[in-house]
Design an enzyme around this catalytic site. Structure first.
Site, PDB file in Angstrom:
ATOM      1  N   PHE A 136      54.628  27.642  -1.910  1.00 37.15           N
ATOM      2  CA  PHE A 136      53.683  28.155  -0.921  1.00 37.15           C
ATOM      3  C   PHE A 136      52.946  26.966  -0.324  1.00 37.15           C
ATOM      4  O   PHE A 136      52.248  26.250  -1.021  1.00 37.15           O
ATOM      5  CB  PHE A 136      52.671  29.134  -1.528  1.00 37.15           C
ATOM      6  N   ASP A 221      51.853  18.707  -2.611  1.00 41.15           N
ATOM      7  CA  ASP A 221      50.851  19.667  -2.140  1.00 41.15           C
ATOM      8  C   ASP A 221      49.934  19.983  -3.318  1.00 41.15           C
ATOM      9  O   ASP A 221      50.289  20.736  -4.217  1.00 41.15           O
ATOM     10  CB  ASP A 221      51.540  20.931  -1.618  1.00 41.15           C
ATOM     11  N   LYS A 250      41.472  23.412  -1.194  1.00 37.94           N
ATOM     12  CA  LYS A 250      40.704  24.465  -1.860  1.00 37.94           C
ATOM     13  C   LYS A 250      39.403  24.032  -2.552  1.00 37.94           C
ATOM     14  O   LYS A 250      38.326  24.339  -2.079  1.00 37.94           O
ATOM     15  CB  LYS A 250      41.614  25.202  -2.854  1.00 37.94           C
TER      16      LYS A 250
HETATM   17  C1  LIG Z   1      46.153  27.955  -0.657  1.00 38.41           C
HETATM   18  C2  LIG Z   1      47.283  26.997  -0.518  1.00 38.41           C
HETATM   19  C3  LIG Z   1      47.683  26.526   0.736  1.00 38.41           C
HETATM   20  C4  LIG Z   1      47.052  27.013   2.021  1.00 38.41           C
HETATM   21  O1  LIG Z   1      45.741  26.605   2.114  1.00 38.41           O
HETATM   22  P1  LIG Z   1      44.739  27.315   3.165  1.00 38.41           P
HETATM   23  O2  LIG Z   1      43.443  26.624   2.940  1.00 38.41           O
HETATM   24  O3  LIG Z   1      44.745  28.776   2.857  1.00 38.41           O
HETATM   25  O4  LIG Z   1      45.269  27.041   4.523  1.00 38.41           O
HETATM   26  C5  LIG Z   1      48.696  25.580   0.785  1.00 38.41           C
HETATM   27  N1  LIG Z   1      49.283  25.143  -0.335  1.00 38.41           N
HETATM   28  C6  LIG Z   1      48.927  25.560  -1.561  1.00 38.41           C
HETATM   29  C7  LIG Z   1      49.590  24.999  -2.761  1.00 38.41           C
HETATM   30  C8  LIG Z   1      47.922  26.515  -1.694  1.00 38.41           C
HETATM   31  O5  LIG Z   1      47.577  26.978  -2.908  1.00 38.41           O
END
Ligand SMILES: *Cc1c(COP(=O)(O)O)cnc(C)c1O
Length: 401
Positions: A136, A221, A250
């Site tokens: 994701f 990520d 986050k």
């Molecule tokens: C939450 C998340 C995203 C997206 O981040 P947003 O702030 O919602 O745009 C991307 N990558 C990972 C691993 C995430 O947990």
């Protein structure tokens, strides 16, 4: 919660599904709804509220900086922004060559990384970008193209070309690189949205070897795993691997919108003026909050608490009904269940005043504040144990077909 509120939410807010309560106030690890019901928040705004709610360090930074300077155009730098960039470089261990780009969210951070991958591919001639099964990375068209989940992608094709999905196995990884032409691979060190899924032992190290050998970028990520969530500043530091770039968001500003990209070594030279920017990204207000949150985590030695409380939570749930195991690191914990009843467990928990979530049918995720202590852990274990027992009882009473 009143029906008026819920009705208005469904009518006025786009794609809102299954909202359960209107939350109006928070303090520490607790939130309250509009009827005064108190909840223990062990989801932390999905791994965002690293200092909990209304923490004095957060409130002070927002109010102080808002009264001084909130926003300037990106023709100018600000001391807050420079301090944050230097801080992130230090925490990530980039050394002098590192660079930082500041944005407002995880998705934007990954879009930036995707453009970094394209710049790198432009130099090397490589055109393929790899992501992992279960990944994701966000829901904008670029980040969505790296998020191989049919329910998210199918309504929105065609997606970006040149993206391939790799199985989460070392064999799969090696096969993908054997095909050649790889500009970059995107990897979450722990896949949060997939259900707190850990990679096989040695996977990241092998990815580093393969990317180095093939001249591809290793892009991590760490939107969910970074900013101290796993007990290290970044999860890659647990593996002794150095990436070319890492994205974060986050937890970095504890609930203020902030995200970005940190580059290492030669990858820091890929962007040049005019190739990327963001109006709001890294403005003095967001940067001040990032500095305050990361600064407090450091000064209060909260990473030690993250590690210790994570272990306490894992031990505490290990022998509860329906629980088959735990995954993750620090305070990103996935609790695996013996049956696909995670949404029932989350609902039973909520009805007892505990917020957790069910990223998949048989996994409960908890991602509480780094500040939790014995009282919060005890309250969680009590309420979660009761929720599990209630669901286990229902399961037992169900007559097999
Ligand atoms: C939450 C998340 C995203 C997206 O981040 P947003 O702030 O919602 O745009 C991307 N990558 C990972 C691993 C995430 O947990």
């Amino acid at each position: 919660m009143t029906n008026d509120w819920k009705g208005a939410a469904g009518r006025d807010l786009m794609s809102l599904g299954g909202r359960l309560a209107d939350l109006v106030r928070g303090e520490g690890s607790h939130v309250w709804d509009d009827e005064g019901t108190r909840y223990l928040d062990f989801l932390g705004g999905i791994a965002v509220n690293s200092l909990g709610h209304a923490h004095p360090a957060f409130v002070d930074a927002v109010t102080r900086q808002a009264g001084v300077l909130s926003h300037v155009s990106n023709y100018f730098a600000s001391p807050q922004q420079l301090e944050l960039a230097a801080r992130l470089k230090r925490l990530a261990g980039t050394g002098d060559e590192g660079r930082v780009f500041l944005a407002n969210s995880g998705t934007e951070a990954n879009e930036t990384a995707l453009k970094l991958a394209r710049l790198h591919g432009g130099k090397t001639g490589a055109t393929r970008i790899l992501c992992l099964e279960g990944a994701f990375h966000g829901r904008s068209m670029g980040a969505l193209s790296l998020t191989p989940k049919a329910a998210y992608q199918d309504p929105f094709g065609p997606l970006l070309p040149g993206i391939a999905t790799v199985p989460r196995t070392i064999d799969g990884l090696e096969a993908a690189f054997a095909e050649g032409d790889v500009a970059a691979i995107f990897i979450e060190p722990i896949q949060g949205e997939a259900g707190v899924v850990e990679l096989p032992d040695g996977f990241l190290a092998r990815a580093r070897e393969l990317t180095s050998h093939h001249g591809s970028l290793l892009i991590l990520d760490e939107v969910q795993t970074g900013s101290g969530r796993t007990g290290e500043w970044f999860a890659f530091q647990r593996e002794g691997v150095v990436p070319d770039a890492v994205t974060f968001a986050k937890g970095v500003a504890g609930g203020f919108p902030l995200g970005g990209l940190i580059t290492f070594g030669a990858a820091s030279e890929l962007f040049y003026p005019g190739t990327h920017n963001s109006t709001f990204g890294g403005n003095p207000l967001a940067s001040a909050v990032g500095n305050a949150v990361l600064g407090h985590i450091e000064e209060a030695h909260l990473l030690d608490n993250v590690t210790a409380r994570g272990a306490q939570l894992r031990d505490g749930v290990a022998n509860m009904p329906l629980v088959t195991g735990t995954r993750g690191a620090g305070l990103l914990v996935g609790i695996t269940l013996a049956a696909p009843v995670a949404s029932q467990v989350a609902a039973e928990a909520l009805s007892r005043g505990l917020i957790v979530n069910a990223p998949t049918a048989d996994v409960i995720r908890v991602a509480p504040a780094y500040t939790i202590g014995d009282p919060e852990v005890a309250e969680f274990l009590k309420l979660f144990g009761e929720a599990l027992a209630a669901v286990a009882e229902n399961e037992k009473n169900e007559i097999p077909a």
